[in-house]
Design a protein around this motif. Structure first.
Motif, mmCIF file in Angstrom:
data_model
loop_
_atom_site.group_PDB
_atom_site.id
_atom_site.type_symbol
_atom_site.label_atom_id
_atom_site.label_comp_id
_atom_site.label_asym_id
_atom_site.label_seq_id
_atom_site.Cartn_x
_atom_site.Cartn_y
_atom_site.Cartn_z
ATOM 1 N N TRP A 1 0.845 -1.204 0.000
ATOM 2 C CA TRP A 1 0.000 0.000 0.000
ATOM 3 C C TRP A 1 0.880 1.254 0.000
ATOM 4 O O TRP A 1 0.672 2.184 -0.781
ATOM 5 C CB TRP A 1 -0.904 -0.062 1.223
ATOM 6 N N ARG A 2 1.885 1.237 0.862
ATOM 7 C CA ARG A 2 2.782 2.405 0.931
ATOM 8 C C ARG A 2 3.565 2.572 -0.370
ATOM 9 O O ARG A 2 3.978 3.666 -0.734
ATOM 10 C CB ARG A 2 3.741 2.260 2.114
ATOM 11 N N ALA A 3 3.769 1.470 -1.094
ATOM 12 C CA ALA A 3 4.543 1.528 -2.339
ATOM 13 C C ALA A 3 3.681 1.859 -3.557
ATOM 14 O O ALA A 3 4.204 2.023 -4.656
ATOM 15 C CB ALA A 3 5.268 0.201 -2.563
ATOM 16 N N ARG B 1 -8.841 -3.013 6.811
ATOM 17 C CA ARG B 1 -9.908 -1.993 6.755
ATOM 18 C C ARG B 1 -9.672 -0.898 7.783
ATOM 19 O O ARG B 1 -10.014 0.260 7.545
ATOM 20 C CB ARG B 1 -11.271 -2.656 6.963
ATOM 21 N N GLU B 2 -9.098 -1.274 8.931
ATOM 22 C CA GLU B 2 -8.843 -0.259 9.957
ATOM 23 C C GLU B 2 -7.693 0.661 9.557
ATOM 24 O O GLU B 2 -7.706 1.852 9.834
ATOM 25 C CB GLU B 2 -8.493 -0.942 11.293
ATOM 26 N N GLN B 3 -6.686 0.105 8.926
ATOM 27 C CA GLN B 3 -5.427 0.856 8.755
ATOM 28 C C GLN B 3 -5.208 1.417 7.362
ATOM 29 O O GLN B 3 -4.278 2.209 7.169
ATOM 30 C CB GLN B 3 -4.238 -0.055 9.114
ATOM 31 N N THR B 4 -6.004 0.988 6.370
ATOM 32 C CA THR B 4 -5.742 1.416 4.995
ATOM 33 C C THR B 4 -7.054 1.718 4.266
ATOM 34 O O THR B 4 -8.123 1.399 4.752
ATOM 35 C CB THR B 4 -5.027 0.310 4.165
ATOM 36 N N ASP B 5 -6.908 2.295 3.065
ATOM 37 C CA ASP B 5 -8.069 2.470 2.180
ATOM 38 C C ASP B 5 -7.985 1.512 0.985
ATOM 39 O O ASP B 5 -8.583 1.760 -0.063
ATOM 40 C CB ASP B 5 -8.165 3.921 1.701
ATOM 41 N N LEU B 6 -7.229 0.438 1.135
ATOM 42 C CA LEU B 6 -7.037 -0.523 0.042
ATOM 43 C C LEU B 6 -8.353 -1.134 -0.442
ATOM 44 O O LEU B 6 -9.262 -1.367 0.352
ATOM 45 C CB LEU B 6 -6.139 -1.674 0.507
ATOM 46 N N VAL B 7 -8.416 -1.414 -1.730
ATOM 47 C CA VAL B 7 -9.489 -2.254 -2.280
ATOM 48 C C VAL B 7 -9.082 -3.706 -2.026
ATOM 49 O O VAL B 7 -7.962 -4.110 -2.358
ATOM 50 C CB VAL B 7 -9.641 -2.032 -3.796
ATOM 51 N N LEU B 8 -10.002 -4.482 -1.443
ATOM 52 C CA LEU B 8 -9.691 -5.884 -1.146
ATOM 53 C C LEU B 8 -10.339 -6.789 -2.185
ATOM 54 O O LEU B 8 -11.537 -6.667 -2.467
ATOM 55 C CB LEU B 8 -10.193 -6.257 0.253
ATOM 56 N N CYS B 9 -9.532 -7.670 -2.742
ATOM 57 C CA CYS B 9 -10.014 -8.686 -3.685
ATOM 58 C C CYS B 9 -9.742 -10.045 -3.041
ATOM 59 O O CYS B 9 -8.587 -10.470 -2.937
ATOM 60 C CB CYS B 9 -9.272 -8.559 -5.023
ATOM 61 N N LEU B 10 -10.800 -10.699 -2.582
ATOM 62 C CA LEU B 10 -10.623 -11.993 -1.905
ATOM 63 C C LEU B 10 -10.756 -13.136 -2.910
ATOM 64 O O LEU B 10 -11.533 -13.052 -3.855
ATOM 65 C CB LEU B 10 -11.645 -12.147 -0.774
ATOM 66 N N THR B 11 -10.013 -14.181 -2.672
ATOM 67 C CA THR B 11 -10.036 -15.317 -3.592
ATOM 68 C C THR B 11 -11.313 -16.134 -3.421
ATOM 69 O O THR B 11 -11.829 -16.283 -2.305
ATOM 70 C CB THR B 11 -8.831 -16.242 -3.372
ATOM 71 N N THR B 12 -11.795 -16.681 -4.530
ATOM 72 C CA THR B 12 -12.785 -17.757 -4.451
ATOM 73 C C THR B 12 -12.236 -19.020 -5.127
ATOM 74 O O THR B 12 -12.977 -19.962 -5.368
ATOM 75 C CB THR B 12 -14.116 -17.385 -5.138
ATOM 76 N N SER B 13 -10.948 -18.983 -5.458
ATOM 77 C CA SER B 13 -10.392 -20.189 -6.089
ATOM 78 C C SER B 13 -10.032 -21.202 -5.019
ATOM 79 O O SER B 13 -9.935 -22.389 -5.292
ATOM 80 C CB SER B 13 -9.178 -19.845 -6.947
ATOM 81 N N GLY B 14 -9.854 -20.717 -3.776
ATOM 82 C CA GLY B 14 -9.452 -21.639 -2.732
ATOM 83 C C GLY B 14 -8.067 -22.136 -3.043
ATOM 84 O O GLY B 14 -7.150 -21.349 -3.221
ATOM 85 N N ILE B 15 -7.940 -23.422 -3.177
ATOM 86 C CA ILE B 15 -6.640 -24.002 -3.452
ATOM 87 C C ILE B 15 -6.742 -24.660 -4.814
ATOM 88 O O ILE B 15 -7.305 -25.743 -4.949
ATOM 89 C CB ILE B 15 -6.269 -24.987 -2.341
ATOM 90 N N ALA C 1 6.464 -5.880 -1.967
ATOM 91 C CA ALA C 1 6.615 -4.436 -2.209
ATOM 92 C C ALA C 1 7.717 -4.147 -3.222
ATOM 93 O O ALA C 1 7.636 -3.164 -3.967
ATOM 94 C CB ALA C 1 6.897 -3.713 -0.893
ATOM 95 N N GLN C 2 8.723 -5.027 -3.247
ATOM 96 C CA GLN C 2 9.805 -4.838 -4.218
ATOM 97 C C GLN C 2 9.257 -4.831 -5.661
ATOM 98 O O GLN C 2 9.673 -4.018 -6.485
ATOM 99 C CB GLN C 2 10.774 -6.006 -4.039
ATOM 100 N N PHE C 3 8.330 -5.724 -5.931
ATOM 101 C CA PHE C 3 7.709 -5.747 -7.270
ATOM 102 C C PHE C 3 6.898 -4.471 -7.511
ATOM 103 O O PHE C 3 6.901 -3.916 -8.598
ATOM 104 C CB PHE C 3 6.744 -6.927 -7.398
ATOM 105 N N VAL C 4 6.175 -4.045 -6.478
ATOM 106 C CA VAL C 4 5.329 -2.851 -6.623
ATOM 107 C C VAL C 4 6.195 -1.634 -6.916
ATOM 108 O O VAL C 4 5.882 -0.822 -7.789
ATOM 109 C CB VAL C 4 4.508 -2.608 -5.335
#
Ligand code: ZN
Length: 284
Positions: A44-46, A78-92, A249-252
């Motif tokens: 997020w910071r990056a 949610r408490e610490q950032t304004d990030l958009v969250l994308c949760l997986t539904t692929s599972g494993i 973060a290195q990739f970001v």
């Protein structure tokens, strides 16, 4: 350039851990909810606006669909950032958990969730996404107001998504995530991307994952072609040939630097929401 992105901003997504790459491949892969949250904060910071979240059993590191583990990641973010969250539904992928387990993260009301638009061989098994699962997943997402991030491993998955759109199961504007360069799916080549883009509706948005060594070439293609970019240890553990990435973060940081040089400003999370047509999370 689409009307909801007049400044051609670049959305960077970080796929923090996935469920497949284990620490015998890289010691830098986050396992526990606390490690996953810490990596999200660094990203997020990056400059990341979206994080794609899987969780793992903290003891074994194996992928998990335990709702409580997701909660231990989602709540602090949610408490610490304004990030958009994308949760997986692929599972494993390849272990093909019961549908209810795969869809459990939707109960946390993320803004985005992955939607794998078909079955494909993956990692020695079959990543199973049969039509009845897709119907259930799409219906649950429509009901809960979660936007599907349509993961496309091959061109037939776009055909499937467009059919489901025509049936009213997926709502415009569609958002696609191309997964190119797996050993079983569409190759990570410019002509593949051109072909896939030809199939998209005019108001669709898209992002790209180049698996492994394809990460940087595909990212550069997306940069030039008004797409968006996903990075992270779920998709690629090497920063460069033979050199492990030490963090997500290195990739970001590298993509954000390229974007600055190229002249595409990196989107903030709220700008990403506007580009993708998301309503901000209620409890954010
Ligand atoms: Zn994933």
């Amino acid at each position: 350039m689409s009307s909801n992105n007049p400044d051609n901003k670049l959305i960077i997504t970080a796929a923090i851990t996935g469920s497949r790459n284990m620490r015998d491949l890289s010691p830098h892969i986050p396992y526990t909810p606390e490690e996953i949250v810490a990596s999200c904060l660094e990203c997020w910071r990056a400059g990341v606006s979206i994080v794609h979240i899987h969780v793992r059993d903290p003891q074994t590191g194996l992928g998990s669909q335990e709702l409580e583990l997701f909660r231990r990641v989602v709540e602090p973010l949610r408490e610490q950032t304004d990030l958009v969250l994308c949760l997986t539904t692929s599972g494993i992928a390849g272990r093909n958990l019961p549908y209810a387990d795969r869809l459990a993260p939707l109960n946390l009301q993320p803004e985005l969730a992955s939607f794998d638009a078909g079955s494909i061989n993956l990692g020695g098994g079959v990543f199973s996404n049969p039509p009845d699962f897709l119907d259930q997943a799409a219906e649950a997402m429509l009901q809960k107001g979660v936007k599907p991030e349509i993961e496309v491993f091959d061109s037939g998955m776009i055909v499937t998504a467009l059919r489901m759109r025509d049936q009213g199961r997926l709502a415009d504007p569609l958002h696609f995530q191309f997964v190119l360069g797996t050993p079983w799916g569409a190759p990570a080549e410019p002509k593949t991307l051109l072909h896939l883009l030809d199939m998209l509706p005019g108001d669709a948005t898209w992002s790209i994952i180049g698996i492994g060594k394809n990460h940087l070439p595909m990212s550069v293609m997306a940069m030039a072609m008004q797409g968006h970019i996903r990075v992270g240890l779920e998709d690629n553990i090497y920063y460069s040939r033979g050199v492990l990435a030490e963090s997500n973060a290195q990739f970001v940081e590298r993509i954000a630097a390229l974007a600055r040089e190229y002249g595409r400003p990196v989107a903030s999370p709220d700008e990403a929401r506007a580009i993708l047509g998301l309503a901000k999370q209620k409890n954010n």
